[in-house]
Every structure is written in structure tokens, then in C-alpha cells.
Design an enzyme around this catalytic site. Structure first.
Site, short mmCIF file in Angstrom:
data_model
loop_
_atom_site.label_atom_id
_atom_site.label_comp_id
_atom_site.label_asym_id
_atom_site.label_seq_id
_atom_site.Cartn_x
_atom_site.Cartn_y
_atom_site.Cartn_z
N GLU A 209 -16.18 44.80 26.88
CA GLU A 209 -15.23 45.14 25.83
C GLU A 209 -15.54 44.33 24.56
OE1 GLU A 209 -10.53 44.53 25.97
OE2 GLU A 209 -11.36 45.67 27.63
N HIS B 242 -13.54 48.72 38.15
CA HIS B 242 -13.95 47.41 37.67
C HIS B 242 -13.19 46.25 38.33
CE1 HIS B 242 -15.40 44.39 34.91
NE2 HIS B 242 -14.20 44.16 34.41
N PHE C 267 -10.14 41.14 21.50
CA PHE C 267 -10.31 41.85 22.76
C PHE C 267 -9.13 42.80 22.97
CE2 PHE C 267 -12.76 41.66 26.77
CZ PHE C 267 -13.96 41.23 26.25
N HIS D 285 -12.77 50.22 34.08
CA HIS D 285 -13.23 49.69 32.79
C HIS D 285 -13.73 50.86 31.96
CE1 HIS D 285 -15.21 47.36 29.72
NE2 HIS D 285 -14.75 46.23 30.26
N ARG E 101 -7.04 48.47 28.54
CA ARG E 101 -8.10 49.22 29.22
C ARG E 101 -7.62 50.53 29.84
NH1 ARG E 101 -11.48 44.20 31.93
NH2 ARG E 101 -12.41 43.54 29.97
N GLN F 194 -8.24 48.84 38.13
CA GLN F 194 -8.63 49.01 36.74
C GLN F 194 -9.98 49.72 36.63
OE1 GLN F 194 -9.72 45.59 33.84
NE2 GLN F 194 -7.74 46.40 33.23
N LEU G 78 -21.70 47.29 33.79
CA LEU G 78 -20.66 46.97 32.80
C LEU G 78 -21.21 46.76 31.40
CD1 LEU G 78 -17.67 46.13 32.28
CD2 LEU G 78 -18.36 43.79 32.80
N ARG H 62 -4.69 44.87 33.91
CA ARG H 62 -5.12 43.56 33.41
C ARG H 62 -5.68 43.66 32.00
NH1 ARG H 62 -9.91 41.14 32.93
NH2 ARG H 62 -11.11 42.45 34.34
#
Length: 588
Positions: free
Chosen positions: A255, A353, A119, A242, A286, A240, A252, A398
Site C-alpha cells: 500500500e 492477505h 497509508f 489486500h 483496504r 483481509q 504483495l 485491519r
């Protein structure tokens, strides 16, 4: 006083992952627990999390919690509190194994161990190469987690108040929290839920933006209630975006697609992430990927007929892998982008996000405020966990899969702290103040008595437009200044909204008006905090201050509703048991 009162040991506001993890801890200790949720608990927004839970199990490749801690500190752009980050990364394996023992259906490796995928920003050897750290249940990890926790809570006899909305905090003269006022949507009845401990687990406020991956229920209710009760909101300039929301729909795309080997292309078919993050490429953190995508679009290399999106290619993974590891993504792509990812790339665009800021807490879940020279004085009886809280483990950005980890670790931690505090001093309920519930009654009376007024939907739309235009992926000084003025105008208008439906039963118009009260507090806090922070750090990228400024800005922002004023407090750079990770340039 006028409002009926019900008594509990603990009231938890929010039935998502952190609320249910805290509730499980408390119900198992035989406490009388009430969990309030605007929707049925398994429809809470945690259900939408796709990619996984970060934990350094090392099931596929060597890994350890110290590497995870380094990645999280680096990912936070050094604004994360290192004591809380160490606490979270060290607890990660334990909370994942607890879930496994509760029956969570993780994907498995051939030998039976939990499957892990790479990730963004998760690396081995302090940033050398990507490591599989995300413990996944296909691309529906949040769904599996929420159902697992709900079943465990049913077994522990947790009491759920479904389709109830908490409205305001009740604070005693000395500042301690005694519970909440709440509205039962079915009947329109308002009552006081009094508790020895009040835990906020209300999730984020992503609906302040026009383009968002967030559900309609994510209206920052905990933040609004805290702000009205005089509690500051921390670090709300950091939102954030995304990298991969479906273009035009905002839904969404995990990831995990890139973790499985998918990658991004511009209109020329170029894998452009190699230019922005030569080492991590599509698995950079991100904020880095979102800015790279926005830059490609801005410089004319965007795809689609209007050149306003980027292409996410995964057809090379093959139908079998996509159907096994990413079945939900294939459905989403077909439904919302009208493409089958087995054959064609998915058009994606950065979309709001996650909220890195929130109600300031320590790693025990206790809410902390500045008082008598102490920047982190504990508010007795008040706790927060999950996205509505700011511990701060995410700092300015994050890492993927750290949100499910955050809500598990700090939901549990808050539950443990409540049990400990109630053992010490929680034998009986304190007397409520004489004005308990008056703020709520006056807010409801205004809505019910208003003969005319602006439509809630129009004011909401203006708020979202303002946030989208003035506080997005890139931030410009003149737009920020104008945005602060505009959002304060919107806040003025919120106090004059009216609703035509005055009925009591399932009055969604009234609920939406009350939600807007909360959203606007978050929006004002975000723009005022962003305009004041004269640096670029993590997700906060200013066109006039390109560099991170540790000398002046390595500090947390605190926004107070009263006077819309700002204060600051230091970042915790001292971990619990290891050496500090000193700030350095953040490259992937």
C-alpha cells in the site's frame, strides 16, 4: 508416556516478529527460553511486510495517538475492542523508538528523524485528511524489523530450535497449558518441550485460499493446535483481501505505493476510487478499496486481456523516487508481472492477505476462553501474540501498518506478562498428565500406518478452491451454505490422507500432511462463522445483508471444533482512559 522431555521456563512457537519480540523480553529477564521455528527465523513471514509500522510520531505532519485510535476503531468497523486498541496506539511510539535504539535502519528525513509515509485509513483530525503515520524502511520494513529483532535475540542468548514444528498443546486436568509436542524435521524425532509458559506466535493461515500473498509456511499451526485442545477460535469470518497482489502471482505490492502517490486505474484509464471514497480516494481502508476493485472488474471495467485485473500506476513518481522509496516493488513488478513500473502500470488484483481473527487473547497476551459464565476466563500458562491471536485490535478490517505494530506491542506485552506470572507462581514445573503426547503419537501413527489414502496435495487444493469460491471478497448466501457443506467434506477427507514417503529425515510430505490438519481447522471455522454472520461488516460483505447490524451482530464469534459449534461474546466498547467511540457510518 514414551516421549523424551526437555524443560524450559518458556516455549515460544514461531520465530517471526511477535515471537522474537516476546523472546527478547524473556531472554533479557534471564529466563530459559526456547523459540521453535519451522524455518530459519529471518525467513519467517514478517520478512515480507513492506509498508511500515504505524505510530503517531508526527515527524512530518501533526499527529496524535487519539486520532490513530479513532482510525483503528473506525477501520475495524467497530468490532475492535477499544481497550486493546487504546493500549496499542498509546504504546506505538515507544515500541518504534525501542526498535530504532536496537539499530533498525529506518529511512530518515533531512533532519535525521524517522521517515513516515501516508497509508490507507490513517487520517488527521478524526478522518479529515490523510496523515503520514507509517514509519518505513523503504519498502522492506518487515525485513529490517525481523533482522533487527534476530540480532537482539542473539545478543540476549535466546535459544532457537530451527526447523522444528510444534504439533500439539499439552494441557493439564485443570485446563492449564504445560508445553507442546514438537517434531525435529532433520531427524524425525518427536519430543515434549515442557514449559511454565507457552507463547503462540505462529502467524496466520492465509494458505487456506487459492490466491494469497502468504508464504507456504503460513498454515495456521497455532490455530489448529488450539482448536484440537478445546480452545475456541475467534472472528475467523474476517479475512483481509489486500487490494494489490500481482495479478496471476499473488505477490504483495505494498500500500506504500499508493502512500507515495501511486493510484489505481480501470481499463478506461479512470481513477475510479474517487467514486467510491471521494475523500480518501486510493488511501481508503483496504476492504473498501478491494471491494471497489472487485466491483470494477465485475462490471466489465477490468484491464488486461481477460479484463480480470486493475492497473496500479506509479510511473509519474519518477525513477528516482521509485528507486529510493520502492526498490523492492520495482524488482517484484519486473519479476512477477513482467513490467517496469518506471514505464508501465502494474496489473493487480485483490488477494487474501491477513487473518483478523485467531486465538482469543486480552491485551496482556493471555489466552481467554468462556468458563463458568465468564466469557474471558484466562487459560493459565498460555499466551498468544501477532497474527495467530485475536486481541481484537483489528476487528472486521485491519488498517495497513497496524500488523507490525500489533506484533511489536503484544509480543512485548505477552513477554512482560509471562515474567510477571512466573515471578508470582512459577518456581517449578508441574507434573505432566499420563496421556501427554498421546494425541501426537496417534496422529503420526495414522500417517505412518496408512497403506493408501487420498493425496495431501489434492485435498489441499480442494480446500483452497472451496475457500476461494465460497468465502471471497463478496459473499453470497447460497455459496456460503454450499461452502460449509463442501469444507466439512474436505475435513472428513483430511482424516483419510496418506503419504507414500515414510522416511524420517526431512520428510516434507509428513510435514505437509500435519500442516493440512491445521489449515482445515481454520478453513472450517472461517466458513461456518461467515455463514452464520447475517450482516455486512468490514471485510465480511454479504450480498443478502448489505448493512452493518449493530443491534444484533456487534459481537465476537467463537468457533469450537467440538461439534463445530458457535458461541458469541460482547465487544469491549469501553477504552482504558478515554471516552468510547460510538459506532457511526463508515465513509472515506
Amino acid at each position: 508416556m514414551g516421549l523424551p522431555v526437555r524443560l524450559f521456563d518458556a516455549v515460544i512457537v514461531g520465530g517471526g516478529g511477535s515471537g522474537m519480540r516476546a523472546a527478547l523480553e524473556l531472554a533479557r529477564a534471564d529466563l530459559k527460553v526456547a523459540v521453535l521455528s519451522k524455518v530459519f527465523p529471518t525467513r519467517s513471514h514478517t520478512v515480507a511486510a513492506q509498508g511500515g509500522v504505524a505510530a503517531s510520531l508526527g515527524n512530518i505532519d501533526e499527529d496524535n495517538w487519539h486520532w490513530h485510535m479513532y482510525d483503528t476503531v473506525k477501520g475495524s468497523d467497530y468490532l475492535g475492542d477499544q481497550d486493546a486498541i487504546e493500549f496499542m496506539c498509546r504504546k506505538a511510539n515507544e515500541v518504534v523508538y525501542e526498535l530504532e535504539h536496537l539499530g533498525m535502519p529506518f529511512d530518515r528525513l533531512a533532519g535525521g528523524k524517522i521517515y513516515q509515509r501516508p497509508f490507507g485509513g490513517h487520517m488527521r483530525d478524526y478522518g479529515v485528511s490523510p496523515v503520514p503515520r507509517a514509519c518505513a524502511a523503504a519498502d522492506r520494513t518487515g525485513h529490517a524489523l525481523l533482522h533487527t529483532l534476530y540480532q537482539a535475540n542473539l545478543k540476549a542468548r535466546t535459544q532457537f530450535f530451527v526447523e522444528w514444528m510444534a504439533l500439539d498443546l499439552i494441557r493439564a486436568q485443570d485446563g492449564s497449558v504445560l508445553g507442546v509436542t514438537a517434531l525435529e524435521m532433520e531427524t524425525g524425532e518427536v519430543m515434549i518441550l515442557q514449559a511454565k509458559a507457552t507463547v503462540f506466535a505462529t502467524g496466520g493461515a492465509g494458505r487456506i485460499f487459492a490466491a494469497s500473498t502468504n508464504a507456504f509456511i503460513n498454515t495456521g499451526d497455532g490455530l489448529g493446535m488450539a482448536a484440537r485442545a478445546g480452545i475456541p477460535l475467534q472472528d475467523l469470518e474476517f479475512w483481509q483481501f489486500h487490494p494489490t497482489g500481482v495479478a496471476g502471482a499473488g505477490v504483495l505490492i505494498t500500500e506504500g505505493v499508493r502512500g507515495e502517490g501511486g493510484y489505481l486505474l480501470n481499463k478506461n484509464g479512470e481513477r475510479f476510487m474517487e467514486r467510491y471514497a471521494p475523500n480518501a480516494k486510493d488511501l481508503a481502508s483496504r476492504d473498501v478499496v478491494a471491494r471497489a476493485m472487485a466491483t470494477e472488474i465485475k462490471e466489465g471495467r477490468g484491464a488486461g486481456k481477460d479484463g480480470d485485473c486493475i492497473l496500479l500506476k506509479l510511473d509519474h513518481l519518477g525513477e528516482e523516487t521509485i528507486s529510493k522509496r520502492l526498490p523492492g516493488i520495482r524488482e517484484i513488478a519486473k519479476k512477477f508481472a513482467n513490467v517496469d513500473p518506471v514505464k508501465d502500470p502494474i496489473p493487480v488484483v485483490p488477494t487474501c492477505h491477513y487473518q483478523m481473527g485467531g486465538i482469543p487473547t486480552n491485551y496482556h497476551g493471555q489466552v481467554v476462553v468462556p468458563k463458568n459464565g465468564n466469557p474471558e476466563s484466562v487459560v493459565p500458562g498460555f499466551y498468544a501474540a501477532g497474527e495467530c491471536s485475536c486481541v481484537s485490535v483489528h476487528g472486521a478490517n485491519r488498517l495497513g501498518c497496524n500488523s507490525l505494530l500489533d506484533l511489536l506491542v503484544f509480543g512485548k506485552s505477552a513477554g512482560e506478562k509471562v515474567i510477571q506470572d512466573l515471578k508470582q507462581d512459577g518456581k517449578s514445573h508441574r507434573a505432566l498428565p499420563n496421556d501427554a503426547g498421546e494425541l501426537t503419537l496417534s496422529r503420526l501413527a495414522r500417517l505412518d500406518g496408512q497403506k493408501s489414502g487420498e493425496r495431501v496435495a489434492e485435498v489441499s487444493a480442494d480446500m483452497r478452491r472451496t475457500m476461494q469460491q465460497h468465502c471471497g471478497v463478496f459473499r453470497f448466501p447460497d455459496l456460503l451454505t454450499e461452502g460449509v457443506r463442501k469444507i466439512k467434506d474436505v475435513a472428513e477427507r483430511v482424516s483419510r490422507t496418506g503419504i507414500s514417503d515414510k522416511s524420517r529425515t526431512f520428510n516434507t510430505a509428513r510435514v505437509e500432511a500435519l500442516e493440512l490438519d491445521n489449515l482445515v481447522e481454520t478453513a472450517v471455522a472461517s466458513l461456518v462463522s461467515a455463514e452464520a454472520r447475517k450482516e455486512s461488516r468490514g471485510s465480511h460483505d454479504r450480498a443478502d445483508f448489505h448493512q452493518r447490524d449493530d443491534a444484533n451482530w456487534m459481537k465476537h464469534t467463537l468457533w469450537f471444533k467440538q461439534g463445530s459449534r458457535l458461541e458469541y461474546k460482547p465487544v469491549h466498547t469501553q477504552p482504558l482512559s478515554v471516552e468510547t467511540f460510538e459506532p457511526k457510518a463508515r465513509v472515506y
